[in-house]
Design a protein around this motif. Structure first.
Motif, PDB file in Angstrom:
ATOM      1  N   ILE A 246       0.877  -1.137   0.123  1.00 38.22           N
ATOM      2  CA  ILE A 246       0.009  -0.114  -0.073  1.00 38.22           C
ATOM      3  C   ILE A 246       0.764   1.242  -0.115  1.00 38.22           C
TER       4      ILE A 246
ATOM      5  N   ILE B  34       1.850   1.711  -3.467  1.00 42.65           N
ATOM      6  CA  ILE B  34       0.864   2.304  -4.033  1.00 42.65           C
ATOM      7  C   ILE B  34       0.671   3.956  -3.859  1.00 42.65           C
ATOM      8  N   CYS B  35       0.779   4.133  -2.680  1.00 44.96           N
ATOM      9  CA  CYS B  35       0.721   5.430  -2.241  1.00 44.96           C
ATOM     10  C   CYS B  35       1.865   6.467  -2.973  1.00 44.96           C
TER      11      CYS B  35
ATOM     12  N   PHE C  56       1.142   6.950  -6.412  1.00 39.41           N
ATOM     13  CA  PHE C  56      -0.039   7.756  -6.467  1.00 39.41           C
ATOM     14  C   PHE C  56       0.337   9.235  -6.465  1.00 39.41           C
TER      15      PHE C  56
ATOM     16  N   ILE D 127       1.054   1.192  -9.623  1.00 33.54           N
ATOM     17  CA  ILE D 127      -0.322   0.903  -8.999  1.00 33.54           C
ATOM     18  C   ILE D 127      -0.718  -0.176  -9.607  1.00 33.54           C
TER      19      ILE D 127
ATOM     20  N   ALA E 269      -1.342  -3.626  -7.302  1.00 37.26           N
ATOM     21  CA  ALA E 269      -2.898  -4.015  -7.055  1.00 37.26           C
ATOM     22  C   ALA E 269      -3.056  -5.427  -7.636  1.00 37.26           C
TER      23      ALA E 269
ATOM     24  N   LEU F 127      -8.953  -2.085  -8.226  1.00 38.78           N
ATOM     25  CA  LEU F 127      -8.162  -0.842  -8.511  1.00 38.78           C
ATOM     26  C   LEU F 127      -7.159  -1.186  -9.794  1.00 38.78           C
TER      27      LEU F 127
ATOM     28  N   ARG G 253      -7.926   7.253  -5.241  1.00 40.72           N
ATOM     29  CA  ARG G 253      -7.864   7.736  -3.877  1.00 40.72           C
ATOM     30  C   ARG G 253      -8.626   6.864  -2.797  1.00 40.72           C
TER      31      ARG G 253
ATOM     32  N   HIS H 248      -9.876   4.073  -3.509  1.00 39.18           N
ATOM     33  CA  HIS H 248      -9.483   2.604  -3.484  1.00 39.18           C
ATOM     34  C   HIS H 248      -8.255   2.581  -2.491  1.00 39.18           C
ATOM     35  N   ILE H 249      -7.598   3.383  -2.593  1.00 36.27           N
ATOM     36  CA  ILE H 249      -6.395   3.607  -1.563  1.00 36.27           C
ATOM     37  C   ILE H 249      -6.812   3.653  -0.003  1.00 36.27           C
ATOM     38  N   ASP H 250      -7.699   4.382   0.079  1.00 36.01           N
ATOM     39  CA  ASP H 250      -8.112   4.564   1.480  1.00 36.01           C
ATOM     40  C   ASP H 250      -9.006   3.430   2.055  1.00 36.01           C
TER      41      ASP H 250
ATOM     42  N   ARG I 102      -6.220   0.862   2.994  1.00 37.11           N
ATOM     43  CA  ARG I 102      -5.547   1.222   4.199  1.00 37.11           C
ATOM     44  C   ARG I 102      -6.495   0.713   5.455  1.00 37.11           C
TER      45      ARG I 102
END
Lengths: 161, 179
Positions: free
Chosen positions: A57, A60-61, A64, A80, A84, A106, A125, A127-129, A132
């Motif tokens: 993650i 990925i962040c 991003f 990403i 993913a 994602l 964003r 998806h990332i949240d 997490r």
């Protein structure tokens, strides 16, 4: 050997014989003892996976952030996508089906993109949240109703974009 | 009833993700497989295949610089392939229908979508041992017969067609066989 004139195909006997690894005749019997042992092995891997998922993650962040900053958007989006895709492939194997679902959404969204607009950034964003949250709370399985509705929401966001 | 002794089955696992390689190897070890080889890249896989008489290849799809399909095509079509008939299981995060078809048409024997379920892998190995498929050669394809069911030719057609779209078995897409 090439096909004969007028011949559309050839059927070839398969010389690769693995029958020495089979014992007995009749329908195959699944060895439940071996399967249980294999399931235990998968469970043992789960802790290792979740630590790696944290690291994935962060990857990925970072990618991003590069996308938002306009730094090699195509390469960053591909990063990403690849991370993913890996998460998708592993999550469910280790009992984290929700990670697989979110990561699947994602990777499908970022596949082949060489840039994203503001709306698309917000989708990534989201998806990332979600990833997490799932990883931080160690949400195993497919999650509860609320989790499933979040996943459904993510899929709806990505439709047609 | 038929049972399977995987102790001496030589398996090559090709995946660029070390966690996934370890997981697959550990599952195979739980199945009593004792002769496993691992590689991170298609190039390394080729080297192993030159040195070891591998019985089954389990390969990921998405790898760089060469991917799983490159390995499949090498095994099926390259003059230097050590064994064009070697069974190949593609184990991949790609699960879309068109991906299944692409893998099938490259010449894989079995397709398993990740995440992996041990039971699914076991059943695929059993299928490969139990029911080796005859191979088909056409002008554009060499590999295991792509038909799982003998549906016969489509109405009005008397001969077998190379493009067996009517015989696609979507069982391959399922990641878990009732696991």
């Amino acid at each position: 050997m090439p096909l004969e004139p007028g011949q559309t195909h050839k059927v070839l006997d398969n010389p690769h014989d693995l029958s020495r690894h089979k014992q007995g005749d009749g329908p195959p019997e699944i060895n439940h003892i071996l399967l249980e042992r294999a399931e235990e092995v998968v469970a043992d891997f789960a802790n290792e996976f979740i630590a790696q998922a944290d690291a994935d993650i962060e990857t990925i962040c970072a990618a991003f952030d590069a996308v938002v900053a306009g730094e090699d958007p195509a390469g960053s989006l591909n990063s990403i996508f690849e991370t993913a895709l890996n998460l998708k492939g592993q999550g469910g194997s280790f009992g984290y089906g929700l990670i697989t679902e979110v990561a699947d959404s994602l990777q499908a969204f970022t596949l082949g993109r060489d840039g994203v607009d503001d709306r698309e950034q917000n989708i990534i964003r989201a998806h990332i949240d979600t990833l997490r949250l799932v990883v931080a709370k160690r949400m195993e399985g497919d999650g509860d109703e609320e989790a499933q509705s979040i996943v459904a929401g993510l899929r709806q966001l990505t439709e047609g974009v | 009833m038929a049972t399977y002794d995987l102790t001496k089955l030589k398996i090559l696992v090709v995946d660029d993700n070390s966690n996934m390689r370890s997981l697959i190897a550990s599952i195979l070890k739980a199945f009593n497989c004792q002769e496993m080889h691992e590689s991170e890249t298609v190039e390394d896989a080729r080297e192993i295949l030159r040195d070891v008489e591998v019985d089954v290849v389990i390969t990921d799809w998405h790898m760089l610089p060469e991917d799983g399909l490159d390995l499949v095509r090498y095994l099926r079509y390259d003059d230097e392939s050590p064994n064009k008939y070697i069974p190949i299981i593609m184990l991949t995060g790609f699960s879309e229908y068109d991906r299944v078809l692409e893998a099938r048409d490259a010449g894989v024997n079995e397709f398993l979508a990740k995440p992996i379920a041990p039971k699914s892998l076991y059943l695929r190995l059993a299928s490969i041992i139990d029911s080796p498929r005859e191979f088909i050669e056409t002008e554009t394809y060499f590999g295991p017969c792509r038909r799982r069911r003998d549906l016969g030719p489509p109405p009005g057609v008397e001969e077998r067609r190379a493009s067996a779209v009517e015989t696609v078995d979507l069982d391959d897409v399922s990641a878990a066989d009732s696991a």
